[in-house]
Design a protein around this motif. Structure first.
Motif, PDB file in Angstrom:
ATOM      1  N   ARG A   1      -3.457  -3.292   4.703  1.00  0.00           N
ATOM      2  CA  ARG A   1      -2.361  -2.883   5.656  1.00  0.00           C
ATOM      3  C   ARG A   1      -2.195  -3.536   7.166  1.00  0.00           C
ATOM      4  O   ARG A   1      -1.208  -3.759   7.479  1.00  0.00           O
ATOM      5  N   ARG A   2      -3.301  -3.584   7.600  1.00  0.00           N
ATOM      6  CA  ARG A   2      -3.449  -4.395   8.987  1.00  0.00           C
ATOM      7  C   ARG A   2      -2.854  -5.701   8.951  1.00  0.00           C
ATOM      8  O   ARG A   2      -2.513  -6.249   9.915  1.00  0.00           O
TER       9      ARG A   2
ATOM     10  N   GLY B   1       0.911  -1.313  -0.118  1.00  0.00           N
ATOM     11  CA  GLY B   1       0.181   0.021   0.034  1.00  0.00           C
ATOM     12  C   GLY B   1       0.740   1.122   0.052  1.00  0.00           C
ATOM     13  O   GLY B   1       0.322   2.397   0.097  1.00  0.00           O
TER      14      GLY B   1
ATOM     15  N   LEU C   1      -6.334   0.361   3.969  1.00  0.00           N
ATOM     16  CA  LEU C   1      -6.270   0.107   5.368  1.00  0.00           C
ATOM     17  C   LEU C   1      -6.501  -1.162   5.677  1.00  0.00           C
ATOM     18  O   LEU C   1      -5.647  -1.699   6.735  1.00  0.00           O
TER      19      LEU C   1
END
Lengths: 237, 318
Positions: free
Chosen positions: B73-74, B49, B70
């Motif tokens: 990415r977690r 990302g 998001l």
């Protein structure tokens, strides 16, 4: 929002390690203290209005961009930005966190200036109303300058360039009203309103005019919005 | 766990990667092999990302890296090539910051997790040192620790052993192998022995395109075009032995190496060692040595990427 505070806290801690922050604080206090004492000797008035209503504030245009220059430029230069933007954090939260850290440090910088009103209280009878509005004014002014500085820092990966850009943009904003004399009609009013310098004197008089508050908040919001967009577009290079 | 389809990235008009597609199953360790500027870092940066692709799509742990960035990415732990960390922070403070940023909480759990990864990456004794004062090897380990701190399903490691001394390289490889048991890992490298040690599957990327992708062992076999045997036979003139060996089934080529030695190329997947030994004995020759030759990935790599540099070939970014 929680992420913005996490970033702000880290950034604030970094300020305390950085020598620049102390130099900036010292420079501001020397200039303001000098003006404060000279003005006090000359006018013998228990008021902060001559100090915070006028040209002594120009020092902020020069020192506050030094506070913000590191914020994003250094992350982009060293590459630490890579782990920040690949963490599950929005770009807006990064910018807001960085900005809040500089704002918090600025508030701490202002704490030592509180001895000015204390001195006035000891030797005279100052009117506390205008003093409080004066502080609101310089907090808002500083907030705007830090916003502009954050934007400047997002634009480059070189701290010096960020500082120069920040000072340049701040001076430009400050000086816009001086152009108003060359034009007439509504345009002059517009130029007058756009200038940073038009939105500080009233606070020192003890007036809280929403126009001024809205102006500063708009400068802050616009700067941070643009900084966020710049951070986003950097990804699209 | 990771699905990549038609990924393309242009820097200006220069293509850094073109039409890259691959899959990584859960628990797999994929090696991303290629010379510098082949497009490894670009691919990894898109997956993490850091930047969006010009075209194509990538899905990590069920989340599109562009549309649900998001969330994606977690689930990713990322060790960038540069391993740039905040030099003024202590190891512990930095790891706690990254853990909090990645949503590890509450504070007690975060502390415990930081202690765990520090122990796992062997940086616990450096916990209170500023990162800027650490050696390259320790910084690399701190980088690895931050990638692990939120216990992600997917680890993306860009050149994890670059700049380490041989002992540290072995340590890091062992750690990655161990992590491979419960994580999906993509790791990039331009060092061949690394993939051979750590990865189950290898993808070779060159000038922004995938030129080969297979399991380590199959890739080895596929690229050499057949099985290789090293044979030493005495008792007859070289020509006679060569002709004799060539008459055996599955043998494609026999090359005399001198000193009674021959290199025999057989069709892929065949194992003619038993038949060959019997044949040699029947002929009354003496079999001195017989072994399978394994071609190393290094040779594969050279074979794949040693095309002549063209004059119009510009560096394709990273």
């Amino acid at each position: 929002m929680r992420n913005a505070f996490l970033i702000a806290r880290r950034e604030l801690e970094a300020y305390f390690i950085s020598p620049i922050a102390y130099v900036v604080t010292a420079a501001m206090l020397v200039v303001l203290g000098y003006f404060f004492s000279v003005i006090l000797f000359v006018t013998r008035q228990a008021s902060l209005r001559p100090l915070f209503g006028g040209s002594a504030l120009i020092v902020l245009l020069f020192v506050l961009p030094l506070l913000t220059m590191r914020l994003l430029a250094e992350e982009q230069r060293s590459g630490t930005i890579e782990l920040l933007v690949t963490a599950p954090v929005r770009d807006g939260e990064i910018i807001l966190g960085k900005y809040l850290a500089s704002l918090a440090f600025y508030l701490l910088m202002l704490v030592p200036t509180l001895y000015y009103p204390v001195v006035l209280e000891v030797f005279g009878r100052p009117d506390w109303g205008p003093i409080l509005t004066t502080y609101l004014g310089i907090i808002l002014l500083g907030g705007s300058l830090l916003g502009v500085g954050t934007l400047a820092s997002a634009l480059t990966s070189n701290q010096i360039v960020a500082a120069v850009l920040g000072v340049g943009m701040a001076l430009l904003l400050w000086l816009i009203p001086s152009l108003a004399g060359f034009v007439s009609g509504p345009l002059a009013d517009v130029l007058q309103y756009l200038g940073l310098s038009s939105h500080i004197a009233d606070f020192a008089k003890g007036i809280i005019d929403t126009r001024h508050v809205v102006y500063h908040l708009s400068v802050i919001a616009a700067s941070l919005f643009l900084a966020t967009r710049i951070l986003e577009t950097r990804r699209w290079r | 766990m990771i699905t990549v389809r038609g990924l393309t990235k242009y820097y200006g008009s220069l293509p850094a990667i073109q039409d890259v597609s691959f899959d990584v199953a859960a628990g797999e360790v994929l090696g991303f092999l290629g010379p510098n500027a082949a497009g490894k870092t670009t691919t990894m940066r898109i997956l993490t990302g850091y930047m969006p692709p010009s075209a194509g799509k990538a899905v990590v742990a069920g989340y599109d890296v562009v549309e649900h960035s998001l969330e994606a990415r977690r689930h990713i732990g990322y060790l960038p090539e540069s391993v740039a960390l905040y030099p003024e922070m202590s190891v512990r403070a930095y790891l706690e910051f990254m853990a909090a940023l990645r949503g590890v909480g509450p504070a007690r759990r975060r502390k415990q997790r930081v202690d765990e990864v520090m122990a796992r990456c062997q940086v616990a004794h450096m916990a209170d040192r500023p990162i800027g004062k650490l050696s390259r090897g320790y910084r690399q380990r701190v980088g690895l620790a931050q990638a692990l701190v939120h216990d992600p399903e997917v680890l993306i490691l860009d050149e994890p052993t670059v700049g380490l001394d041989p002992a540290q390289i072995i340590e890091v490889r062992d750690l990655i192998r161990e992590l491979g048991r419960d994580h999906t890992i993509i790791l990039s490298t331009h060092i061949l022995s690394e993939v051979e040690h750590v990865c189950q599957r290898v993808m070779i990327i060159h000038e922004g395109r995938i030129v080969a992708e297979d399991t380590r062992d199959r890739l080895r076999a596929r690229l050499k075009g057949g099985e290789l045997l090293y044979v030493e036979v005495a008792g007859a003139p070289s020509e006679e032995i060569t002709a004799g060996l060539l008459s055996l089934p599955h043998v494609q080529d026999v090359r005399p190496l001198g000193d009674n030695a021959y290199q025999v190329t057989c069709t892929l997947g065949s194992d003619i060692r038993a038949g060959l030994a019997q044949f040699v004995v029947q002929k009354g020759w003496q079999l001195l040595e017989l072994r399978r030759e394994r071609i190393s990935l290094e040779e594969i790599f050279l074979q794949l990427t040693s095309d002549e540099p063209r004059p119009d070939q510009a560096p394709a970014g990273r």
